[in-house]
Design an enzyme around this catalytic site. Structure first.
Site, short mmCIF file in Angstrom:
data_model
loop_
_atom_site.label_atom_id
_atom_site.label_comp_id
_atom_site.label_asym_id
_atom_site.label_seq_id
_atom_site.Cartn_x
_atom_site.Cartn_y
_atom_site.Cartn_z
N GLY A 44 22.98 33.83 61.95
CA GLY A 44 22.32 32.95 60.99
C GLY A 44 21.70 33.77 59.88
CD GLN A 49 17.20 36.22 57.08
OE1 GLN A 49 17.88 35.24 57.32
NE2 GLN A 49 17.07 37.23 57.94
CB CYS A 97 15.05 38.32 62.47
SG CYS A 97 15.00 37.79 60.76
CG HIS A 139 15.42 32.54 63.52
ND1 HIS A 139 14.90 33.53 64.34
CD2 HIS A 139 15.72 33.15 62.34
CE1 HIS A 139 14.89 34.67 63.66
NE2 HIS A 139 15.39 34.47 62.45
CG HIS A 143 14.15 33.25 57.65
ND1 HIS A 143 13.42 34.41 57.51
CD2 HIS A 143 15.00 33.46 58.68
CE1 HIS A 143 13.82 35.29 58.43
NE2 HIS A 143 14.76 34.74 59.16
#
Ligand code: ZN
Length: 171
Positions: A44, A49, A97, A139, A143
């Protein structure tokens, strides 16, 4: 296009992301996220990110599905996602992560969720997710709110990880 992944310590990961609008190009955004995710062999990746503060993320369970045929492959881009229902039933599952390499910890989250999102063609989709899909979705959704999985750990656990987190920050 593969883009650099923002690492823990960058303030970008702590910001709230903005809605994707018609002026954005969700097709290109999703493509870049999928390319970057595949290269990193993750499951993912959220737009922040990749340094883009937009409410979008992608899931691709291929790395898990390849190893274990019991996990059906799930590949989807989520634009302006929302969580509209959470099960009272919660479970622990080990998370990692791509922005916090080398750290894996059990995180307690609802087992099932109901979500609403747009696909890259701006079709509105509503579905129930459970298991691995529900886990990754929660998750990645975090973010978009500037939340990281380590925030969900106990203060003691976080204290124990402080040295390793500092290493990621200064890498
Ligand atoms: Zn993450």
């Amino acid at each position: 296009m593969i883009v650099p992944i923002i690492l823990y310590g960058s303030s970008i990961l702590r910001k709230h992301s903005f809605e994707v609008t018609g002026d954005d190009n969700p097709v290109k955004l999703a493509e870049d996220l999928f390319d970057t995710l595949k290269k990193a062999a993750g499951i993912g990746l959220a737009a922040p990110q990749a340094g883009i503060l937009k409410r979008a993320f992608v899931i691709d369970t291929s790395p898990f599905s390849d190893d274990d045929n019991l996990v059906p492959k799930y590949e989807q881009a989520f634009i302006n996602p929302e969580i509209i229902g959470l099960s009272a039933n919660k479970t622990y599952y080990e998370e990692g992560c791509l922005s916090i390499p080398g750290i894996f910890e059990e995180v307690f989250r609802p087992k099932k969720i109901t979500v609403r999102y747009f696909d890259i063609n701006f079709n509105l989709i509503e579905e129930d997710l459970d298991g691995l899909k529900a886990r990754i979705f929660q998750h990645e959704y975090d973010h978009l709110e500037g939340i990281l999985f380590i925030d969900k750990l106990s203060p003691l656990k976080r204290k124990m990880l402080a040295g390793r987190l500092n290493k990621v920050m200064n890498s």
